[in-house]
Every structure is written in C-alpha cells, then in structure tokens.
Design a protein around this motif. Sequence first.
Motif: not given
Length: 531
Positions: A363-375
């Motif tokens: 789950i943390d990795l998923l949130q990191e993906i969205w932090q890198a690519l917010p859209e």
Amino acid sequence: MTSASPTVGEALVCMLEQAGVDTVFGIPGVHTIELYRGLASSSIRHITPRHEQGAGFMADGYARVTGRPGVCFVITGPGLTNTLTAMAQARADSIPMLVISGVNATATLGKGRGHLHELPDQAALAATVALWSHTLTDPADLGEILARAFSVMTSGRPGPVHIEIPTDVMKLPADAAGFAMPEVQPQHPAAPDLEAAASFIAQSQTPAILIGGGAVRHATAVRRFAEALDAPVISTTNARGIMAGHALDVPASPSLGCVRDMLNQSDLVLALGTELGPTDCDMYEDGGFTLPANLVRVDIAEDQLARGAHPALAIQANIGWFLQDMLADSKSWTRPPSDGNARAAALRELASAEIGDSYLGHIDLLQEIWQALPEATLVGDSTQLVYAGNMYVAAPRPASWFNSATGFGTLGYAAPGAIGAALGEPARPVVALLGDGGFQFTLAELGSARDCNANVAFLAWNNSGYMEIETSMEASHITPIGVTPSAPDFSAVAAAYGLPSRRVESREALISALKDLPRPCLIEFVNAGSD
C-alpha cells in the motif's frame, strides 16, 4: 458515406457519431468489413487490439474513466466468444459497453450446416452476460435498436449490451437521418422514501455510509451529504477516491474485521450504489459480513435491492438525485458535527493495524506511485499490489483506482484496460499493475499501446508465478502445482514491440523509472513479492 444509398454499416457509423462515440475498439474480419464502410471518413478513431478480449477490456477501461459506453466491433463466432469474458467483467462491475458483432447470413441462422464462425444461437449466448442482446434483421429498425441499446445502458444499472447484424443485412441500404439519442431522465426517489430516510437519519447518533461504484459520478454530492450527516464514509473498491483526502474518508474494505465491527456498531448504515457483493465485503469468504437492522439501501436497480442484506428501507433511485433531493431539504435531519471525523480516523488506524506489514508495504508503494504521478490512474489485474490496494488504498480522485480482482475476477484485464483508460483521458498517465502470470494473458497488447501511443507504464510485478494461489494451496495442505509458469524476458518483449523498458529491483528504482521513461513503457520489478 455515399449520400445516395448508405448501407447499414455506413448508417451505423453515422449514428454512432451522433451518439457522441469517438472511439471504437475492434479487429475487422471478412464478416464485419461492411461495418467499417464509412469509418475511415468519420470522426471516430478505430483502435485495433491483438485479441477481441482486449477490445472488450479496452472498452471497459475507456468507459470507467469517461462515464460513456465503450464500443466494440467484433466478428461473428470467435470474435464474440472472445469478447464474452470482458462483457462478463463489465456486467459484474456495472460498466456500460456496446458490443456490435456480425453474425452469419440470415438464411443460414439456426441451420447448423457448418458455415464459417457458425454458432447454434449467437444472440442467446451473448444474452447470458449482456443486459440485452438483439439481432437486427430489418435495416429500417437500425436507429430504433441503437437508441434502445443506449437507453438500456443508461436508464438503469449499466452493463454490456449486444447487437448482432447478419452479413447480408450489413450491405442493405439504410437511413441514418431518423436516429435520435434517447433522452433518459434519471429516477428521482419517491417523496415518502425521502421522508422515511430523513426520519431514520434524524433518530441516529452514530451513522455510517457505505458507498459503491454506483456513486462514482456523484463525488461532490456524496461529500456534502457525508458532511451534513457527520458520518464516516467507507468505500468499496470501485468507489475509492470519491472522498479523497476528506477527514470522513475510510478507504478500507468491508472485508476487514474492524470495518465490519464499526458498521455493526453504527445505529444507521446507508448503503449507496453498492451490491454488497462478496468480492468487496467478504473477500476471505468467512461469511462474517453482516449489517445492522437499521440499513437504508439506495440503488438504481430494483432487483438489486432485493438481493443480499435485507434493508429496513429500500429506495430505488439514481444516487445523484437521492443525494441532491435529501440535501435540498436537510433541515429536518442535519445536525452539527460531533464525532464523525474522530470515528473515521480511529477506523483508518484500526484498518492499517489489521492489514499487516506485508500488505502495508504494498500500500505504501501505491501511495509512492501517486506521489510521483499525482494525476495517474492505476489499473490492476489480480496481483499482490492490487489485492493490498483493494483492502486499503487512498485513491486521489474517483475512477483513479480500478481492477478486475473483484466481481468477475478475470486475469488479463490490466494491460488492455489501462490502454482504454489512457485513450479515454489522454492527459492522465496510466499505470497498469500486472502480475507476471496474468500479464501473459494479454502481453501482446503492448503492440496496441505502441500503435496508439498510449500514455501507459506497464508495471510487471514479477514474483515468479501465481504466488497468491501457491500460498492458498499451501494453507490448504495441497502440494502446489501449476503455479509457476515461466515468464518471458519482459524487456526483450518490450523491445520487440519498440517500447522502452527497465528492469528494477527496488522501490526507488521503480519510482525513478516511472518518472523517467517515455510512454508507453514497461517496467519489470523482479523479486517483487519479497519487497
């Protein structure tokens, strides 16, 4: 289109344009070339997948992000049967999809003489998963039938519909001038139902809201309603992101024990646009999902209200209209905020503790993906990252998290589904979350992504097989077998299709690749299961 005597195929293309269709997914064949007459000169773009199942999944992904039906052209027989899997996933998740297929010439239907692509009853086969399946025999009926198809997809619970056109009928003259899109008015709740709902709310002290995919187009109204009710909002998989970032948001699965406890300790639960299905609410099939006696259920489909949990009040209505009508006369039930935010915060903490370290890492990795690519939109198959996210993930907006691990639960969805999503919202990057096993179901769609220059990063989560299945077999004291299919050299496959790729072994390298690589691209995360 030839103005003198347009064919059924030409008239169909014209009608689809009038209906606002801008994209069709399909693979032409000798039995459907007449459907393509006029397509090249139209405003509709045609996307060619590598398999008709991919056409259906692309249409599904397109529909989820746009809210408009995805449209497929498929050939008679195997073209349609290949699409049935995608239609079944769309039916399970209430996704509007229009599948237009060929069928053998009218005089041959039902004869069983062995004509090419012949099925005993193709329309009946499609009807097992379609909301409606129809054979067009009279060109004069084309406009009426197409209008009915759009009406079926938009007037109730959405899903796939099917129209088949015999090869001889496709060539006949038709007229597109009389086509008009149906004006479907979403259903308002009845006044007595609104009064009853207001009474339930006014008497409650600890209400909770459970939302499903039926609420995904009504995020603003859901937020206003939750604030007026001061109630935590628990979202099923397809509803994630509706309450994004809100203090009342609980993006956790009703399959978790703490979420179930909270729902049963609430003196009122409002279930909005959710079928309360086991793949959302009883993921581990332990039969432990129950709801309190004071359950108010709102759904567009009357038959759905009679399935599953028995509500104290069942309201058939469009979710948006229910919320708008309730908010328009909220004085009788609105109260000052009390402990809703605190209840939601406590439940988020309990859910995180219950999930466990392994899933929390994913789950943390998923949130990191969205932090890198917010859209970004994250589109998933059945794989570890997706299982974890379905248990708990804070998606940044509606329709930014969806996958095939719920409902029909097919493998092979994420690659074509991600392409469809990217074509529906070309300005947003899409990340396809794929297991190394499931990816091989539709690996060839990398070529489709290249053809249409889709804004997709294909993330191959390589844990050397079907790890979740292997774990389940071991837990049941079954010797694992059939769970270690060999994977190809994904980078070599990507290169063969002309896609840039990178093989990574750490989260940092994965995030860097997502930021750096041009699209479409492939990223292979090796030994992912141990990360």
